[in-house]
Design a protein around this motif. Structure first.
Motif, PDB file in Angstrom:
ATOM      1  N   LYS A 196      -5.517  -9.076  -7.098  1.00 26.56           N
ATOM      2  CA  LYS A 196      -4.906  -8.024  -6.281  1.00 26.56           C
ATOM      3  C   LYS A 196      -5.900  -7.621  -5.197  1.00 26.56           C
ATOM      4  CE  LYS A 196      -0.962  -6.060  -7.969  1.00 26.56           C
ATOM      5  NZ  LYS A 196      -0.200  -6.694  -8.740  1.00 26.56           N
ATOM      6  N   LYS A 198      -6.184  -6.223  -0.685  1.00 29.99           N
ATOM      7  CA  LYS A 198      -5.508  -5.601   0.456  1.00 29.99           C
ATOM      8  C   LYS A 198      -5.175  -6.668   1.486  1.00 29.99           C
ATOM      9  CE  LYS A 198      -8.022  -1.284  -0.028  1.00 29.99           C
ATOM     10  NZ  LYS A 198      -9.076  -0.445   0.558  1.00 29.99           N
ATOM     11  N   TYR A 200      -4.515  -6.819   5.556  1.00 32.54           N
ATOM     12  CA  TYR A 200      -4.731  -5.974   6.735  1.00 32.54           C
ATOM     13  C   TYR A 200      -3.896  -6.442   7.919  1.00 32.54           C
ATOM     14  CZ  TYR A 200      -8.866  -5.022   3.899  1.00 32.54           C
ATOM     15  OH  TYR A 200      -9.709  -4.720   2.879  1.00 32.54           O
ATOM     16  N   GLY A 210      -1.910 -10.497  10.685  1.00 33.44           N
ATOM     17  CA  GLY A 210      -2.219 -10.098   9.314  1.00 33.44           C
ATOM     18  C   GLY A 210      -3.305 -10.988   8.743  1.00 33.44           C
ATOM     19  N   HIS A 330      -1.764  -1.242  10.064  1.00 36.88           N
ATOM     20  CA  HIS A 330      -1.596  -0.653   8.734  1.00 36.88           C
ATOM     21  C   HIS A 330      -2.177  -1.602   7.690  1.00 36.88           C
ATOM     22  CE1 HIS A 330       1.868  -3.311   8.941  1.00 36.88           C
ATOM     23  NE2 HIS A 330       1.940  -3.269   7.605  1.00 36.88           N
ATOM     24  N   ILE A 331      -2.310  -1.086   6.486  1.00 36.59           N
ATOM     25  CA  ILE A 331      -2.887  -1.914   5.423  1.00 36.59           C
ATOM     26  C   ILE A 331      -1.940  -1.950   4.237  1.00 36.59           C
ATOM     27  CG2 ILE A 331      -4.815  -2.150   3.779  1.00 36.59           C
ATOM     28  CD1 ILE A 331      -6.553  -0.645   5.860  1.00 36.59           C
ATOM     29  N   ASP A 332      -1.636  -3.180   3.804  1.00 36.10           N
ATOM     30  CA  ASP A 332      -0.841  -3.329   2.578  1.00 36.10           C
ATOM     31  C   ASP A 332      -1.811  -3.316   1.410  1.00 36.10           C
ATOM     32  OD1 ASP A 332       0.695  -4.065   0.474  1.00 36.10           O
ATOM     33  OD2 ASP A 332       1.549  -5.872   1.399  1.00 36.10           O
ATOM     34  N   GLU A 333      -1.719  -2.256   0.592  1.00 37.77           N
ATOM     35  CA  GLU A 333      -2.728  -2.058  -0.461  1.00 37.77           C
ATOM     36  C   GLU A 333      -2.447  -2.937  -1.674  1.00 37.77           C
ATOM     37  OE1 GLU A 333      -5.324   0.149  -0.420  1.00 37.77           O
ATOM     38  OE2 GLU A 333      -4.874   1.134   1.494  1.00 37.77           O
ATOM     39  N   ASN A 334      -1.223  -3.436  -1.764  1.00 37.90           N
ATOM     40  CA  ASN A 334      -0.824  -4.107  -3.003  1.00 37.90           C
ATOM     41  C   ASN A 334      -0.470  -5.561  -2.770  1.00 37.90           C
ATOM     42  OD1 ASN A 334      -0.754  -3.700  -5.638  1.00 37.90           O
ATOM     43  ND2 ASN A 334       0.924  -2.230  -5.611  1.00 37.90           N
ATOM     44  N   TYR A 335      -1.457  -6.309  -2.400  1.00 35.61           N
ATOM     45  CA  TYR A 335      -1.202  -7.700  -2.038  1.00 35.61           C
ATOM     46  C   TYR A 335      -1.869  -8.607  -3.068  1.00 35.61           C
ATOM     47  CZ  TYR A 335      -1.276 -11.989   0.756  1.00 35.61           C
ATOM     48  OH  TYR A 335      -1.117 -13.270   1.203  1.00 35.61           O
TER      49      TYR A 335
END
Length: 873
Positions: A196, A198, A200, A210, A330-335
């Motif tokens: 898991k 982030k 970006y 991304g 933005h940042i996807d925290e759950n990648y």
RNA sequence: GGGCAUUUAGCUCAGUUGGUAGAGCGUUCGAUUCACAUUCGAAAGGUCACUGGUUCGAAUCCAGUAAUGCCCACCA
């Protein structure tokens, strides 16, 4: 005659027997009188390891094949050895010296290698003795180690030859780099772990890109979009001044189909130095390749203020800076992404460009007009090499077809140092088998050898022939190569099997082996991988050998396993086979007790087979010999072992030995049967069979005996059939007694009307009485029903158990009704089939005849059963 | 994302040319100085994952579904 102990204690005999075998030269790989000799090259265990179940299963299967062929052909070779396993061993020694606070650089190359050699010498002895404890009948006089002088010569010879053929070249490429091992890794030495993290999204001029790795993006200056992507069409070919991490960069937008419009924002920037795909794109379009991360995993000078920081640790700081400058969208925290890690130490891999040696797998060989890849595919496609189970052939083809050039250089110290030297006078490599004395151009004697070593699979790829003396033209090469079978776990199909095929075809122009037998992985009771962290289900083969003996451990690893499929192992299973080992011991004990010493010397011939029971036994045995031989030839070891197990226990012991008690024993047949069974079992359970053999006054050891031959003159179909009637009668009487709860101590009177089989029943009357616990036994051809008795109807035979005063009418009625129901059910299916026009028209004659005969027999029996039932009251 | 394997008795697994489903362990009942209790005799226990197809007949061949496991690829 002789008395041996009541229980077989494996540990008392095993090491003595092994020493005797080894000392006698029985393991020695001799040449077969005619034709090629069966041979196996043992997959060399790592020189550092201790024996685990993976080794145990391969040793058991290979030993079965070797012993079988040695007995059948009079000669076989199983060549043992160990692998230096460069990266694994070096890591282990580094861990050892770390405890002393040292690194390999503290010691220096020479001292470190000396230290490694000592460590290897010590662990080799451990594993070699563990291989012995499995009963492995391998030829220790031919033992090899991948770093032996002659094997190293083979390595250098192949290297030079490949270099001269233009197959080995030095190239600047992206490689998988392990920052901890400080070495390259081959593609298949990389593993993937889900992690898991982030993801970006960053503002990059007109687009948003991304990435999971912002720390590699410093010098990105090309935006790639898909040519058909409407969102970005207007930008293609244009340049932008873009505010970026360390100030402004000039970025260009290009169109390429490698950009997936569906993924992320559909726009990407490329990082040529740290991504395989981007590197290819950079090559395609001629972009500059600049390293952002160095060999230590640190950021390079081009990253400005971040230079020298560990790339992973710097990530958040870089993102912080970008955030300050408004570059983060933005940042996807759950990648979740697949992190590539080193298969040896688990450290995250850094793809980075580096100068390395490669083997070109696509270049056509000058003399053969085919590439290594093509040759390797052809060898399997043409069935010159057979892979078992064959579904792995597909996997092999897929892998081969997608194979990229093989990176063979490693920045390790332990291994075969690359046979390439350099002189100050030029950059050209000097490739040589022996260290050159001087530079061929300027005669300078001061040459530097390439410091790198070869991928460990380079030398193990030569294993089948380097161990037989290649490049010399040896007799061993002539008789043993190509080897007959390569037996190994399917997990190293690519690592090793594929490489052996490539290397052997190249170097010897021969396939390395004819058949590849892939065994499955051994799993624990719950189907999980065994691991020492779960001691309650983890099985150590050495503990089990100590507790139950080697033969039991071997059986438990072979029986129940089929090629390519994993198998579960648990202690109860091993204990079960220990019981079988003891059963063999005691059956032999019984036979010995019933022999005179003159019987041991007597010759067995057809005239030794006397009674109907003898003939039944010997006939059965011929079938077993035939079947077992076929099964082993077809690599169906589990079935072969299991059949013989069944035969020994439930035919030889439960029937023939029981029949032999009392007046009916025939020492000649007892001994012949026992000896034949010992031979058939020997490959599976060498120790106990050899130990028993040693009490039989034989000249040769069992290991050198001849494999039993099927003998059609020892078939007795008629007697076999007659005896089977007696056996069924005994079984039925026993079963009926138990159903009716008649205690064994009650010796019931029995009458049998045996019809055409009266003679054999009369002959075996004593046996029937004893084995079915009968008091008085009357045998007649026919007669009237006996009143107050329980009746059993077999085909053509009626059995009356007189139970005056004991018979329980209700129980008996229930028993009969159950029997009628079962038989009626079967009759119904038979009749519906026989009434089916299609069946009569299309089924084979034999099947129809068989069913008609059954129909007739059952109808008759049912008639009798119903009469009997109605008479009950 | 692509591919492969597995699914059969309570558990672990056999079952190769399609012809009333087998073993070991476990369970239940019975046996004590018999070569072996690490034994012997007996029994119970199964819509062979599911749905359809081919066939006189399918655990077995074909198609699809589901569950589990593995391999390969890897996405910025």
């Amino acid at each position: 005659m002789k008395e041996i102990p009541k229980t077989y204690e494996a540990t008392e005999y095993e090491s003595k027997i092994y020493k005797k075998w080894e000392a006698s030269g029985a393991f020695k790989g001799k040449y077969k009188a005619k034709g090629k000799t069966f041979s196996i090259a043992m997959p060399p265990p790592n020189a550092t390891g201790t024996l685990h179940l993976g080794h145990a299963v391969m040793l058991a299967i290979q030993d079965i094949m070797t012993r079988y062929h040695r007995m059948k052909d009079g000669a076989a070779l199983w060549l043992p050895g160990t692998d230096h396993a460069s990266i694994a061993t070096q890591n282990k020694v580094e861990q050892l010296i770390a405890k002393e606070g040292l690194t390999r650089h503290d010691l220096g190359r020479e001292k470190f290698l000396k230290r490694t050699a000592e460590f290897v010498a010590n662990s080799q002895n451990i594993i070699k003795n563990q291989i012995r404890s499995m009963g492995s009948s391998c030829d220790w006089s031919r033992e090899r180690y991948t770093l032996d002088a002659d094997l190293s010569l083979a390595v250098r010879t192949v290297f030079k030859s490949m270099y001269e053929d233009g197959l080995i070249y030095r190239g600047y490429r992206i490689v998988n780099w392990c920052p901890r091992c400080k070495s390259t890794l081959a593609d298949d030495e990389v593993e993937y772990k889900e992690k898991k993290g982030k993801f970006y999204f960053m503002k990059y001029g007109p687009v948003i890109i991304g990435t999971a790795r912002p720390e590699t993006k410093f010098l990105d200056k090309v935006i790639v979009v898909h040519p058909d992507d409407k969102r970005y069409k207007k930008y293609i070919g244009k340049s932008f001044d873009i505010p970026w991490i360390n100030g402004k960069v000039k970025a260009t937008v290009i169109a390429d189909k490698s950009s997936d419009p569906e993924f992320g924002t559909g726009a990407m920037t490329i990082t040529p130095a740290h991504s395989f795909i981007d590197f290819d794109l950079a090559k395609k379009y001629g972009f500059e390749v600049v390293k952002i991360i160095d060999e230590n995993g640190n950021l390079t000078d081009v990253t400005g203020e971040f230079a020298g920081m560990n790339a992973h640790e710097a990530r958040e700081k870089i993102v912080e800076k970008m955030e300050k400058h408004g570059l983060i969208d933005h940042i996807d925290e759950n990648y979740t992404h697949n992190l590539s890690v080193c298969y040896r130490c688990g450290t995250a891999i850094e793809p980075l460009p580096s100068d390395q040696w490669f083997i070109n797998v696509d270049k056509k060989l000058p003399k053969r007009g085919k590439s290594l890849k093509q040759m390797s595919i052809e060898a399997v496609k043409s069935k010159k090499i057979k892979i078992l189970p064959d579904r792995f052939e597909k996997i092999y083809f897929h892998w081969m077809n997608n194979l990229h050039d093989w990176c063979i250089s490693r920045q390790l110290w332990f291994g075969h140092q690359i046979p390439v030297w350099y002189c100050d006078c030029s950059k050209d490599p000097i490739v040589a088998i022996e260290p050159p004395k001087h530079c061929p151009k300027c005669k300078n004697t001061k040459l530097r050898q390439d410091p790198d070593t070869l991928d460990t699979w380079f030398s193990s790829g030569l294993w089948t022939f380097s161990t037989l003396g290649w490049p010399k033209k040896t007799d061993d090469m002539k008789h043993f190569h190509p080897t007959s079978v390569m037996e190994t776990g399917y997990d190293i199909l690519f690592f090793w099997i594929a490489r052996m095929i490539i290397m052997s075809l190249y170097a010897t122009n021969e396939i390395p082996f004819e058949t590849v037998y892939l065994h499955g992985l051994i799993r624990d009771k719950f189907g999980n991988k065994m691991s020492k962290s779960k001691p309650e289900t983890c099985i150590d083969p050495l503990d089990m050998i100590e507790k139950y003996g080697t033969d039991s451990v071997r059986l438990s690893l072979v029986i129940g396993g089929t090629p390519g499929n994993d198998m579960r192992l648990y202690e109860e299973k091993i204990a079960g086979y220990r019981n079988f080992v003891n059963k063999i011991w005691n059956a032999s004990r019984f036979v010995l007790m019933n022999l005179e010493s003159k019987d041991l010397k007597a010759k067995f011939t057809k005239s030794s087979v006397k009674s109907t029971a003898d003939k039944w036994m010997v006939d059965h045995l011929q079938h077993l010999i035939k079947h077992t031989t076929e099964l082993i030839d077809e690599f169906r070891f589990s079935e072969a072992g299991n059949n013989t197990y069944d035969f020994f226990w439930s035919i030889f012991c439960d029937w023939y030995l029981e029949i032999s008690k009392g007046e009916h024993k025939n020492p000649a047949v007892l001994l012949y049967t026992l000896k034949t069974l010992l031979k058939l079992l020997h490959p599976f359970m060498p120790f106990v069979t050899e130990q028993i053999w040693s009490t039989l006054d034989e000249k040769k050891m069992l290991i050198l005996e001849e494999w039993p031959k099927f003998d059609k003159f020892l078939m007795f179909k008629k007697e076999e059939d007659l005896m089977q009637n007696v056996i069924s009668a005994i079984s039925e009487i026993r079963s009926t007694r138990a159903d009716l709860h008649i205690n064994n101590s009650v010796k019931i009177p029995v009458t049998i009307y045996a019809g055409t089989k009266t003679a054999i029943f009369k002959e075996k009357a004593e046996i029937i009485k004893r084995m079915a616990q009968i008091g008085e036994l009357n045998i007649e051809k026919t007669g009237k029903p006996i009143p107050s008795s329980v009746r059993i109807f077999l085909s053509g035979i009626e059995i009356y158990i007189s139970l005056a005063g004991i018979i329980n009418v209700q129980e008996e009625r229930a028993r009969i009704e159950k029997d009628i129901k079962e038989k009626q059910g079967f009759l119904n299916t038979l009749e519906s089939r026989l009434n089916n026009k299609g069946f009569i028209a299309k089924a084979p004659k034999e099947v129809i005849e068989k069913e008609k005969a059954q129909q007739k027999a059952i109808t008759e029996m049912l008639k009798k059963l119903n009469l009997y039932k109605n008479a009950l009251n």
